[in-house]
Motif scaffolding. Structure first.
Motif, PDB file in Angstrom:
ATOM      1  N   GLN A 195      43.045  30.924  43.923  1.00  0.00           N
ATOM      2  CA  GLN A 195      43.966  32.033  44.128  1.00  0.00           C
ATOM      3  C   GLN A 195      45.421  31.592  44.024  1.00  0.00           C
ATOM      4  O   GLN A 195      46.264  32.326  43.515  1.00  0.00           O
ATOM      5  CB  GLN A 195      43.741  32.650  45.518  1.00  0.00           C
ATOM      6  N   TYR A 237      44.429  31.450  39.272  1.00  0.00           N
ATOM      7  CA  TYR A 237      44.260  32.749  38.604  1.00  0.00           C
ATOM      8  C   TYR A 237      44.251  33.794  39.719  1.00  0.00           C
ATOM      9  O   TYR A 237      43.169  34.185  40.200  1.00  0.00           O
ATOM     10  CB  TYR A 237      42.943  32.816  37.836  1.00  0.00           C
ATOM     11  N   ILE A 239      43.671  36.781  41.839  1.00  0.00           N
ATOM     12  CA  ILE A 239      42.830  37.945  41.594  1.00  0.00           C
ATOM     13  C   ILE A 239      43.603  39.222  41.920  1.00  0.00           C
ATOM     14  O   ILE A 239      44.565  39.202  42.694  1.00  0.00           O
ATOM     15  CB  ILE A 239      41.536  37.862  42.425  1.00  0.00           C
ATOM     16  N   SER A 240      43.187  40.328  41.324  1.00  0.00           N
ATOM     17  CA  SER A 240      43.873  41.590  41.580  1.00  0.00           C
ATOM     18  C   SER A 240      42.865  42.731  41.656  1.00  0.00           C
ATOM     19  O   SER A 240      41.675  42.499  41.885  1.00  0.00           O
ATOM     20  CB  SER A 240      44.937  41.849  40.503  1.00  0.00           C
ATOM     21  N   HIS A 451      49.873  42.806  36.577  1.00  0.00           N
ATOM     22  CA  HIS A 451      48.871  41.777  36.843  1.00  0.00           C
ATOM     23  C   HIS A 451      47.695  42.402  37.584  1.00  0.00           C
ATOM     24  O   HIS A 451      47.492  42.163  38.776  1.00  0.00           O
ATOM     25  CB  HIS A 451      49.491  40.627  37.647  1.00  0.00           C
ATOM     26  N   VAL A 453      43.364  43.639  37.623  1.00  0.00           N
ATOM     27  CA  VAL A 453      42.118  42.885  37.546  1.00  0.00           C
ATOM     28  C   VAL A 453      41.751  42.551  36.102  1.00  0.00           C
ATOM     29  O   VAL A 453      41.148  41.492  35.835  1.00  0.00           O
ATOM     30  CB  VAL A 453      40.974  43.660  38.238  1.00  0.00           C
ATOM     31  N   ASP A 455      43.850  41.797  33.720  1.00  0.00           N
ATOM     32  CA  ASP A 455      44.660  40.630  33.367  1.00  0.00           C
ATOM     33  C   ASP A 455      44.061  39.365  33.975  1.00  0.00           C
ATOM     34  O   ASP A 455      43.988  38.316  33.328  1.00  0.00           O
ATOM     35  CB  ASP A 455      46.090  40.835  33.868  1.00  0.00           C
ATOM     36  N   TRP A 456      43.596  39.451  35.226  1.00  0.00           N
ATOM     37  CA  TRP A 456      42.983  38.308  35.899  1.00  0.00           C
ATOM     38  C   TRP A 456      41.755  37.802  35.146  1.00  0.00           C
ATOM     39  O   TRP A 456      41.653  36.612  34.828  1.00  0.00           O
ATOM     40  CB  TRP A 456      42.595  38.716  37.326  1.00  0.00           C
ATOM     41  N   SER A 457      40.832  38.698  34.856  1.00  0.00           N
ATOM     42  CA  SER A 457      39.587  38.275  34.200  1.00  0.00           C
ATOM     43  C   SER A 457      39.848  37.818  32.769  1.00  0.00           C
ATOM     44  O   SER A 457      39.219  36.863  32.292  1.00  0.00           O
ATOM     45  CB  SER A 457      38.564  39.412  34.212  1.00  0.00           C
ATOM     46  N   ARG A 459      42.567  36.329  31.564  1.00  0.00           N
ATOM     47  CA  ARG A 459      43.151  34.988  31.553  1.00  0.00           C
ATOM     48  C   ARG A 459      42.088  33.928  31.845  1.00  0.00           C
ATOM     49  O   ARG A 459      42.067  32.862  31.238  1.00  0.00           O
ATOM     50  CB  ARG A 459      44.300  34.899  32.557  1.00  0.00           C
TER      51      ARG A 459
END
Length: 472
Positions: A195, A237, A239-240, A451, A453, A455-457, A459
Protein backbone atom coordinates in the motif's frame (compact mmCIF):
# COMPACT_ATOMS: atom_id res chain seq x y z
CA UNK A 1 -0.48 -31.03 -13.17
CA UNK A 2 -3.48 -31.46 -15.49
CA UNK A 3 -5.75 -28.51 -16.15
CA UNK A 4 -9.52 -28.53 -16.68
CA UNK A 5 -10.90 -27.70 -20.14
CA UNK A 6 -12.29 -24.35 -18.93
CA UNK A 7 -9.00 -23.17 -17.39
CA UNK A 8 -8.79 -19.46 -16.59
CA UNK A 9 -6.24 -17.00 -17.97
CA UNK A 10 -6.57 -14.83 -14.83
CA UNK A 11 -6.97 -16.34 -11.37
CA UNK A 12 -7.52 -14.36 -8.16
CA UNK A 13 -6.67 -16.14 -4.90
CA UNK A 14 -7.87 -14.73 -1.57
CA UNK A 15 -8.84 -16.12 1.80
CA UNK A 16 -12.54 -15.51 1.13
CA UNK A 17 -14.65 -15.87 -1.96
CA UNK A 18 -16.56 -12.71 -2.94
CA UNK A 19 -19.82 -14.33 -1.79
CA UNK A 20 -21.48 -15.45 1.44
CA UNK A 21 -23.36 -18.72 1.75
CA UNK A 22 -27.08 -18.43 2.51
CA UNK A 23 -29.62 -20.95 3.81
CA UNK A 24 -32.15 -19.60 1.30
CA UNK A 25 -32.45 -22.25 -1.45
CA UNK A 26 -33.69 -19.60 -3.88
CA UNK A 27 -30.54 -17.55 -3.33
CA UNK A 28 -27.79 -19.81 -1.91
CA UNK A 29 -25.03 -17.24 -2.54
CA UNK A 30 -25.00 -13.50 -1.95
CA UNK A 31 -22.38 -10.94 -2.83
CA UNK A 32 -20.30 -10.19 0.27
CA UNK A 33 -19.31 -6.70 1.42
CA UNK A 34 -15.70 -5.63 1.89
CA UNK A 35 -12.92 -3.58 0.36
CA UNK A 36 -11.20 -6.45 -1.46
CA UNK A 37 -14.40 -7.58 -3.16
CA UNK A 38 -15.21 -4.02 -4.23
CA UNK A 39 -11.66 -3.50 -5.52
CA UNK A 40 -11.38 -6.72 -7.53
CA UNK A 41 -14.90 -7.09 -8.87
CA UNK A 42 -14.26 -4.77 -11.86
CA UNK A 43 -11.09 -6.72 -12.68
CA UNK A 44 -12.89 -10.04 -12.59
CA UNK A 45 -15.79 -8.82 -14.71
CA UNK A 46 -13.43 -7.58 -17.42
CA UNK A 47 -11.41 -10.81 -17.58
CA UNK A 48 -14.04 -13.48 -16.83
CA UNK A 49 -11.41 -15.09 -14.66
CA UNK A 50 -11.62 -17.54 -11.76
CA UNK A 51 -11.62 -16.66 -8.06
CA UNK A 52 -10.22 -19.18 -5.57
CA UNK A 53 -11.21 -18.79 -1.92
CA UNK A 54 -12.91 -20.17 1.18
CA UNK A 55 -16.75 -19.92 1.03
CA UNK A 56 -16.95 -18.73 4.65
CA UNK A 57 -18.48 -21.83 6.31
CA UNK A 58 -16.56 -24.61 8.03
CA UNK A 59 -16.49 -28.04 6.35
CA UNK A 60 -18.55 -26.82 3.39
CA UNK A 61 -17.62 -28.77 0.26
CA UNK A 62 -18.83 -27.08 -2.91
CA UNK A 63 -17.91 -27.67 -6.54
CA UNK A 64 -16.77 -24.68 -8.63
CA UNK A 65 -19.71 -22.56 -9.78
CA UNK A 66 -20.51 -19.37 -11.68
CA UNK A 67 -21.79 -16.26 -9.90
CA UNK A 68 -22.46 -12.83 -11.36
CA UNK A 69 -20.08 -13.34 -14.30
CA UNK A 70 -17.27 -14.88 -12.21
CA UNK A 71 -16.06 -18.47 -11.93
CA UNK A 72 -15.76 -19.27 -8.20
CA UNK A 73 -13.56 -22.11 -6.94
CA UNK A 74 -14.27 -22.92 -3.27
CA UNK A 75 -11.54 -24.21 -0.94
CA UNK A 76 -12.83 -26.27 1.99
CA UNK A 77 -11.57 -25.48 5.50
CA UNK A 78 -12.35 -27.55 8.58
CA UNK A 79 -13.46 -25.95 11.84
CA UNK A 80 -10.05 -26.78 13.33
CA UNK A 81 -8.24 -25.13 10.40
CA UNK A 82 -10.34 -21.99 10.79
CA UNK A 83 -9.38 -21.88 14.44
CA UNK A 84 -5.65 -22.49 13.88
CA UNK A 85 -4.90 -20.99 10.43
CA UNK A 86 -7.37 -18.10 10.35
CA UNK A 87 -8.22 -17.07 13.91
CA UNK A 88 -4.82 -18.22 15.16
CA UNK A 89 -1.87 -17.57 12.86
CA UNK A 90 -3.48 -15.07 10.48
CA UNK A 91 -5.34 -12.94 13.02
CA UNK A 92 -3.56 -13.53 16.31
CA UNK A 93 0.02 -13.71 14.99
CA UNK A 94 0.40 -11.88 11.68
CA UNK A 95 -2.31 -9.21 12.13
CA UNK A 96 -1.04 -7.78 15.45
CA UNK A 97 2.64 -8.19 14.47
CA UNK A 98 2.13 -6.34 11.18
CA UNK A 99 0.13 -3.60 12.94
CA UNK A 100 3.01 -2.46 15.15
CA UNK A 101 2.17 -4.91 17.97
CA UNK A 102 -0.72 -2.74 19.17
CA UNK A 103 -1.91 -6.03 20.64
CA UNK A 104 0.70 -8.70 21.46
CA UNK A 105 0.97 -11.49 18.85
CA UNK A 106 0.97 -15.17 19.78
CA UNK A 107 3.53 -17.58 18.33
CA UNK A 108 2.33 -21.18 18.33
CA UNK A 109 3.80 -23.98 16.22
CA UNK A 110 0.45 -25.68 15.67
CA UNK A 111 -0.90 -22.41 14.23
CA UNK A 112 2.06 -22.22 11.84
CA UNK A 113 1.66 -25.85 10.77
CA UNK A 114 -2.00 -25.20 9.92
CA UNK A 115 -1.03 -22.03 8.02
CA UNK A 116 1.42 -24.01 5.86
CA UNK A 117 -1.11 -26.75 5.24
CA UNK A 118 -3.93 -24.40 4.25
CA UNK A 119 -1.68 -22.24 2.07
CA UNK A 120 -0.69 -25.37 0.16
CA UNK A 121 -4.34 -26.24 -0.42
CA UNK A 122 -5.00 -22.77 -1.86
CA UNK A 123 -1.93 -23.04 -4.09
CA UNK A 124 -3.01 -26.43 -5.41
CA UNK A 125 -6.53 -25.16 -6.14
CA UNK A 126 -5.15 -22.16 -8.06
CA UNK A 127 -2.68 -24.32 -9.98
CA UNK A 128 -5.46 -26.70 -10.99
CA UNK A 129 -7.72 -24.00 -12.45
CA UNK A 130 -5.09 -21.81 -14.16
CA UNK A 131 -4.54 -22.04 -17.91
CA UNK A 132 -1.08 -22.45 -19.41
CA UNK A 133 0.88 -19.23 -18.81
CA UNK A 134 -1.98 -17.72 -16.80
CA UNK A 135 -1.69 -14.73 -14.49
CA UNK A 136 -2.41 -15.57 -10.84
CA UNK A 137 -2.98 -12.72 -8.39
CA UNK A 138 -2.71 -13.74 -4.72
CA UNK A 139 -4.10 -11.45 -2.02
CA UNK A 140 -3.13 -10.67 1.52
CA UNK A 141 -1.51 -11.85 4.68
CA UNK A 142 -3.48 -15.09 5.09
CA UNK A 143 -1.75 -16.50 1.97
CA UNK A 144 1.85 -15.30 2.12
CA UNK A 145 3.26 -18.76 1.33
CA UNK A 146 1.12 -19.33 -1.76
CA UNK A 147 3.36 -17.54 -4.33
CA UNK A 148 6.36 -19.83 -3.69
CA UNK A 149 4.17 -22.93 -3.57
CA UNK A 150 2.53 -21.93 -6.86
CA UNK A 151 5.89 -21.38 -8.53
CA UNK A 152 6.98 -24.87 -7.49
CA UNK A 153 3.75 -26.37 -8.85
CA UNK A 154 3.51 -24.35 -12.07
CA UNK A 155 6.67 -22.69 -13.36
CA UNK A 156 4.72 -21.39 -16.39
CA UNK A 157 2.57 -19.01 -14.34
CA UNK A 158 3.04 -15.27 -13.88
CA UNK A 159 2.40 -14.63 -10.20
CA UNK A 160 1.43 -11.43 -8.43
CA UNK A 161 0.88 -10.87 -4.72
CA UNK A 162 -0.75 -7.84 -3.10
CA UNK A 163 -0.36 -7.12 0.61
CA UNK A 164 -3.38 -5.16 1.85
CA UNK A 165 -2.14 -4.49 5.38
CA UNK A 166 1.07 -2.78 6.57
CA UNK A 167 4.42 -4.57 6.41
CA UNK A 168 6.31 -3.88 9.63
CA UNK A 169 9.77 -2.48 10.21
CA UNK A 170 12.46 -5.12 10.56
CA UNK A 171 12.81 -4.68 14.32
CA UNK A 172 9.24 -5.92 14.69
CA UNK A 173 9.19 -8.38 11.80
CA UNK A 174 12.30 -10.15 13.09
CA UNK A 175 10.28 -11.40 16.09
CA UNK A 176 8.44 -13.85 13.83
CA UNK A 177 9.92 -17.34 14.31
CA UNK A 178 9.07 -18.21 10.69
CA UNK A 179 10.34 -14.93 9.20
CA UNK A 180 12.53 -16.57 6.53
CA UNK A 181 9.78 -18.94 5.38
CA UNK A 182 7.30 -16.08 4.99
CA UNK A 183 9.75 -13.91 3.06
CA UNK A 184 10.63 -16.83 0.80
CA UNK A 185 6.94 -17.47 0.23
CA UNK A 186 6.37 -13.87 -0.89
CA UNK A 187 9.47 -13.92 -3.10
CA UNK A 188 7.82 -16.64 -5.15
CA UNK A 189 5.81 -13.83 -6.79
CA UNK A 190 6.96 -11.83 -9.81
CA UNK A 191 5.36 -8.66 -8.45
CA UNK A 192 4.87 -8.03 -4.72
CA UNK A 193 2.63 -5.03 -4.13
CA UNK A 194 2.22 -2.91 -1.00
CA UNK A 195 0.00 0.00 0.00
CA UNK A 196 2.78 2.45 0.89
CA UNK A 197 6.33 3.12 -0.21
CA UNK A 198 7.41 2.63 3.42
CA UNK A 199 5.90 -0.89 3.46
CA UNK A 200 7.79 -1.89 0.31
CA UNK A 201 10.96 -0.50 1.87
CA UNK A 202 10.40 -2.50 5.06
CA UNK A 203 9.99 -5.66 2.99
CA UNK A 204 13.15 -5.02 0.97
CA UNK A 205 15.15 -4.40 4.16
CA UNK A 206 13.87 -7.66 5.67
CA UNK A 207 14.92 -9.53 2.51
CA UNK A 208 18.41 -8.00 2.66
CA UNK A 209 18.80 -8.83 6.34
CA UNK A 210 17.59 -12.41 6.01
CA UNK A 211 18.89 -13.44 2.57
CA UNK A 212 21.42 -10.77 1.47
CA UNK A 213 19.69 -10.58 -1.92
CA UNK A 214 20.41 -7.51 -4.03
CA UNK A 215 17.58 -4.96 -3.84
CA UNK A 216 17.63 -1.84 -5.97
CA UNK A 217 14.83 0.64 -6.79
CA UNK A 218 12.06 -1.87 -6.15
CA UNK A 219 13.79 -4.74 -7.98
CA UNK A 220 14.94 -7.79 -6.00
CA UNK A 221 17.32 -10.35 -7.53
CA UNK A 222 16.06 -13.81 -6.52
CA UNK A 223 17.95 -17.08 -7.11
CA UNK A 224 16.10 -19.76 -9.09
CA UNK A 225 16.04 -23.53 -8.60
CA UNK A 226 18.20 -24.11 -11.69
CA UNK A 227 20.99 -21.90 -10.39
CA UNK A 228 19.97 -18.81 -12.36
CA UNK A 229 18.42 -15.55 -11.23
CA UNK A 230 15.18 -13.69 -11.81
CA UNK A 231 13.88 -10.23 -10.91
CA UNK A 232 10.94 -9.69 -8.59
CA UNK A 233 9.37 -6.23 -8.35
CA UNK A 234 8.41 -5.03 -4.85
CA UNK A 235 6.83 -1.59 -4.73
CA UNK A 236 3.78 0.44 -3.71
CA UNK A 237 0.45 0.24 -5.55
CA UNK A 238 -2.01 2.17 -3.34
CA UNK A 239 -5.41 0.49 -3.64
CA UNK A 240 -8.53 2.53 -4.34
CA UNK A 241 -12.27 2.24 -4.96
CA UNK A 242 -14.74 2.32 -7.83
CA UNK A 243 -15.18 6.09 -7.64
CA UNK A 244 -17.88 6.32 -10.32
CA UNK A 245 -20.08 3.88 -8.40
CA UNK A 246 -20.02 5.99 -5.22
CA UNK A 247 -20.53 9.17 -7.21
CA UNK A 248 -23.57 7.69 -8.95
CA UNK A 249 -25.06 6.42 -5.69
CA UNK A 250 -24.55 9.78 -4.01
CA UNK A 251 -26.52 11.50 -6.80
CA UNK A 252 -29.53 9.18 -6.56
CA UNK A 253 -32.61 11.05 -5.29
CA UNK A 254 -33.63 8.21 -2.95
CA UNK A 255 -30.21 8.10 -1.28
CA UNK A 256 -30.12 11.88 -0.96
CA UNK A 257 -33.59 11.72 0.62
CA UNK A 258 -32.33 9.07 3.04
CA UNK A 259 -29.40 11.35 3.97
CA UNK A 260 -31.83 14.17 4.78
CA UNK A 261 -33.91 11.74 6.85
CA UNK A 262 -30.80 10.74 8.84
CA UNK A 263 -29.95 14.39 9.52
CA UNK A 264 -33.49 15.19 10.63
CA UNK A 265 -33.57 12.12 12.87
CA UNK A 266 -30.41 13.31 14.61
CA UNK A 267 -31.80 16.78 15.18
CA UNK A 268 -30.12 18.64 12.30
CA UNK A 269 -26.89 18.94 14.26
CA UNK A 270 -23.32 18.74 13.04
CA UNK A 271 -22.68 15.05 12.42
CA UNK A 272 -19.30 13.47 13.06
CA UNK A 273 -19.04 10.00 11.50
CA UNK A 274 -16.80 7.03 12.20
CA UNK A 275 -17.06 3.87 10.07
CA UNK A 276 -14.82 0.98 11.02
CA UNK A 277 -14.57 -2.71 11.58
CA UNK A 278 -14.54 -3.28 15.32
CA UNK A 279 -10.76 -3.63 15.47
CA UNK A 280 -8.10 -2.38 17.88
CA UNK A 281 -6.10 -0.91 14.98
CA UNK A 282 -8.85 1.59 14.07
CA UNK A 283 -8.38 4.01 16.98
CA UNK A 284 -12.06 4.01 17.98
CA UNK A 285 -11.19 4.32 21.68
CA UNK A 286 -8.94 7.31 20.97
CA UNK A 287 -11.70 8.96 18.93
CA UNK A 288 -14.24 8.47 21.71
CA UNK A 289 -11.84 9.76 24.34
CA UNK A 290 -11.12 12.95 22.38
CA UNK A 291 -14.80 13.56 21.61
CA UNK A 292 -15.85 12.87 25.20
CA UNK A 293 -13.28 15.33 26.53
CA UNK A 294 -14.45 18.04 24.08
CA UNK A 295 -17.97 17.63 25.42
CA UNK A 296 -16.85 17.55 29.06
CA UNK A 297 -14.80 20.74 28.56
CA UNK A 298 -17.69 22.55 26.87
CA UNK A 299 -15.74 23.06 23.62
CA UNK A 300 -18.52 21.10 21.93
CA UNK A 301 -22.02 20.59 23.22
CA UNK A 302 -24.54 17.87 22.59
CA UNK A 303 -27.19 20.27 21.28
CA UNK A 304 -24.92 21.20 18.37
CA UNK A 305 -23.00 18.05 17.49
CA UNK A 306 -23.32 14.25 17.58
CA UNK A 307 -21.04 11.34 16.75
CA UNK A 308 -22.39 8.42 14.73
CA UNK A 309 -20.07 5.44 15.15
CA UNK A 310 -20.63 2.45 12.88
CA UNK A 311 -18.58 -0.48 14.18
CA UNK A 312 -19.19 -3.59 12.08
CA UNK A 313 -18.65 -6.92 13.88
CA UNK A 314 -15.23 -8.48 13.38
CA UNK A 315 -13.46 -11.64 14.62
CA UNK A 316 -15.87 -12.01 17.49
CA UNK A 317 -14.28 -15.27 18.72
CA UNK A 318 -10.85 -13.68 19.24
CA UNK A 319 -10.29 -12.59 22.85
CA UNK A 320 -8.75 -9.18 22.06
CA UNK A 321 -11.81 -8.28 19.98
CA UNK A 322 -14.28 -9.34 22.66
CA UNK A 323 -12.43 -7.14 25.14
CA UNK A 324 -12.35 -4.23 22.69
CA UNK A 325 -16.12 -4.41 22.16
CA UNK A 326 -16.70 -4.27 25.91
CA UNK A 327 -14.38 -1.27 26.30
CA UNK A 328 -15.99 0.68 23.46
CA UNK A 329 -19.53 0.00 24.64
CA UNK A 330 -18.55 1.12 28.15
CA UNK A 331 -16.98 4.32 26.76
CA UNK A 332 -20.11 5.09 24.71
CA UNK A 333 -22.32 4.47 27.73
CA UNK A 334 -20.17 6.72 29.91
CA UNK A 335 -20.17 9.61 27.41
CA UNK A 336 -23.91 9.36 26.82
CA UNK A 337 -24.63 9.03 30.52
CA UNK A 338 -22.65 12.16 31.33
CA UNK A 339 -23.70 14.39 28.43
CA UNK A 340 -27.06 13.30 26.97
CA UNK A 341 -30.17 15.40 27.42
CA UNK A 342 -33.79 14.33 27.10
CA UNK A 343 -33.75 15.48 23.46
CA UNK A 344 -30.18 14.85 22.33
CA UNK A 345 -27.69 11.98 22.45
CA UNK A 346 -23.93 12.48 22.17
CA UNK A 347 -23.07 9.15 20.49
CA UNK A 348 -25.17 6.95 18.26
CA UNK A 349 -23.34 3.60 18.37
CA UNK A 350 -24.25 1.09 15.65
CA UNK A 351 -22.72 -2.37 15.97
CA UNK A 352 -23.93 -3.55 12.56
CA UNK A 353 -22.90 -3.88 8.96
CA UNK A 354 -24.93 -1.88 6.44
CA UNK A 355 -25.50 -2.14 2.68
CA UNK A 356 -23.57 0.20 0.45
CA UNK A 357 -26.58 2.43 -0.25
CA UNK A 358 -27.10 3.12 3.45
CA UNK A 359 -23.38 3.85 3.87
CA UNK A 360 -23.46 6.41 1.07
CA UNK A 361 -26.47 8.06 2.72
CA UNK A 362 -24.44 8.27 5.95
CA UNK A 363 -21.48 9.74 4.05
CA UNK A 364 -23.80 12.37 2.56
CA UNK A 365 -25.33 13.16 5.93
CA UNK A 366 -22.02 13.54 7.79
CA UNK A 367 -20.32 16.92 8.08
CA UNK A 368 -17.04 15.42 9.32
CA UNK A 369 -15.53 11.99 8.66
CA UNK A 370 -13.19 10.75 11.42
CA UNK A 371 -10.54 8.21 10.39
CA UNK A 372 -8.28 7.80 13.42
CA UNK A 373 -6.53 4.49 12.71
CA UNK A 374 -3.49 3.67 14.81
CA UNK A 375 -2.16 1.67 11.84
CA UNK A 376 -3.95 0.92 8.59
CA UNK A 377 -2.77 -0.40 5.25
CA UNK A 378 -4.96 2.03 3.32
CA UNK A 379 -8.47 2.76 4.73
CA UNK A 380 -10.91 2.79 1.84
CA UNK A 381 -13.62 4.40 3.99
CA UNK A 382 -11.74 7.70 3.67
CA UNK A 383 -11.88 7.43 -0.12
CA UNK A 384 -15.52 6.34 -0.09
CA UNK A 385 -16.44 9.44 1.91
CA UNK A 386 -14.61 11.71 -0.52
CA UNK A 387 -16.15 10.02 -3.57
CA UNK A 388 -19.63 10.43 -2.06
CA UNK A 389 -19.31 14.19 -1.35
CA UNK A 390 -20.84 15.31 -4.63
CA UNK A 391 -21.68 18.70 -3.06
CA UNK A 392 -17.91 19.27 -2.71
CA UNK A 393 -18.24 19.97 1.00
CA UNK A 394 -17.57 18.09 4.22
CA UNK A 395 -14.28 17.54 6.07
CA UNK A 396 -12.04 14.49 6.30
CA UNK A 397 -9.99 14.09 9.48
CA UNK A 398 -7.38 11.45 8.66
CA UNK A 399 -4.76 9.61 10.69
CA UNK A 400 -1.23 9.98 9.39
CA UNK A 401 -0.82 6.26 10.13
CA UNK A 402 -3.35 5.23 7.46
CA UNK A 403 -2.01 4.53 3.99
CA UNK A 404 -4.60 6.94 2.56
CA UNK A 405 -2.71 9.83 4.22
CA UNK A 406 0.00 9.57 1.54
CA UNK A 407 -2.53 10.44 -1.15
CA UNK A 408 -5.26 12.48 0.55
CA UNK A 409 -3.03 15.37 1.48
CA UNK A 410 -5.86 17.94 1.78
CA UNK A 411 -7.41 16.09 4.71
CA UNK A 412 -6.86 17.41 8.24
CA UNK A 413 -4.06 15.10 9.40
CA UNK A 414 -3.90 13.79 12.97
CA UNK A 415 -1.76 11.64 15.22
CA UNK A 416 -4.49 9.73 17.10
CA UNK A 417 -2.12 9.02 20.00
CA UNK A 418 -2.01 12.80 20.62
CA UNK A 419 -5.43 13.24 22.23
CA UNK A 420 -5.07 17.02 22.59
CA UNK A 421 -4.05 17.31 18.94
CA UNK A 422 -6.95 15.09 17.93
CA UNK A 423 -9.36 17.27 19.91
CA UNK A 424 -8.04 20.39 18.19
CA UNK A 425 -8.40 18.72 14.77
CA UNK A 426 -12.02 17.69 15.47
CA UNK A 427 -12.86 21.23 16.59
CA UNK A 428 -11.13 22.71 13.52
CA UNK A 429 -13.10 20.37 11.25
CA UNK A 430 -16.42 21.32 12.88
CA UNK A 431 -15.62 25.02 12.50
CA UNK A 432 -14.05 24.94 9.01
CA UNK A 433 -15.59 27.54 6.71
CA UNK A 434 -17.61 26.46 3.67
CA UNK A 435 -14.98 28.04 1.40
CA UNK A 436 -12.16 26.01 2.96
CA UNK A 437 -14.28 22.87 2.92
CA UNK A 438 -14.83 23.26 -0.82
CA UNK A 439 -11.15 23.97 -1.50
CA UNK A 440 -10.01 20.88 0.37
CA UNK A 441 -12.76 18.57 -0.88
CA UNK A 442 -12.27 19.57 -4.51
CA UNK A 443 -8.61 18.54 -4.31
CA UNK A 444 -9.47 15.30 -2.51
CA UNK A 445 -12.10 14.37 -5.10
CA UNK A 446 -9.70 15.07 -7.94
CA UNK A 447 -7.16 12.73 -6.37
CA UNK A 448 -9.55 9.79 -5.90
CA UNK A 449 -10.96 10.23 -9.42
CA UNK A 450 -7.51 10.15 -11.01
CA UNK A 451 -6.37 7.16 -8.96
CA UNK A 452 -9.36 4.82 -8.79
CA UNK A 453 -9.49 1.04 -8.56
CA UNK A 454 -9.10 0.64 -12.32
CA UNK A 455 -5.86 2.64 -12.20
CA UNK A 456 -4.64 0.49 -9.29
CA UNK A 457 -5.27 -2.85 -10.99
CA UNK A 458 -3.99 -1.62 -14.36
CA UNK A 459 -0.66 -0.49 -12.92
CA UNK A 460 -0.21 -3.80 -11.10
CA UNK A 461 -1.11 -5.86 -14.16
CA UNK A 462 1.18 -3.81 -16.42
CA UNK A 463 4.16 -4.67 -14.22
CA UNK A 464 3.17 -8.34 -14.30
CA UNK A 465 3.00 -8.24 -18.09
CA UNK A 466 6.37 -6.46 -18.23
CA UNK A 467 7.98 -9.33 -16.31
CA UNK A 468 6.19 -11.84 -18.53
CA UNK A 469 7.88 -10.15 -21.48
CA UNK A 470 11.26 -10.29 -19.75
CA UNK A 471 10.91 -14.06 -19.50
CA UNK A 472 10.47 -14.54 -23.23
Amino acid sequence: MSRPPAAADVVVVSNRLPVDHSDDPAEPWRRSPGGLVAALEPVMRSTEGAWVGWPGTADLEVAPFDFDGMRLVPVTLTAEEIELYYEGFSNDTIWPLYHDVISPPGYHREWWDAYVRVNRRFAEAAAAVAAEGATVWVHDYQLQLVPRMLRELRADLVIGYFHHIPFPAYGLYSQLPWRRQVLDGLLGADVIGFQRVADAGNFARAVRRQFSYETRAGAITVPTADGGRRIAIAKAYPISIDVSLYDELARRPDIQARAREIREGLGDRKILLGVDRLDYTKGIRHRLKAYGELLAEGRLNVEDVTLVQVASPSRERVGAYMQLRDEIEQAVGRINGETDTVDYSAVRYLHHSYPREEMVALYLAADVMLVTALRDGMNLVAKEYVASRVGVDGVLVLSEFAGAADELTQAIKVNPHDIDGLKDAILAAVELSPKDQTRRMRALRRRVREHDVADWSERFMLDLEYLRGQRA
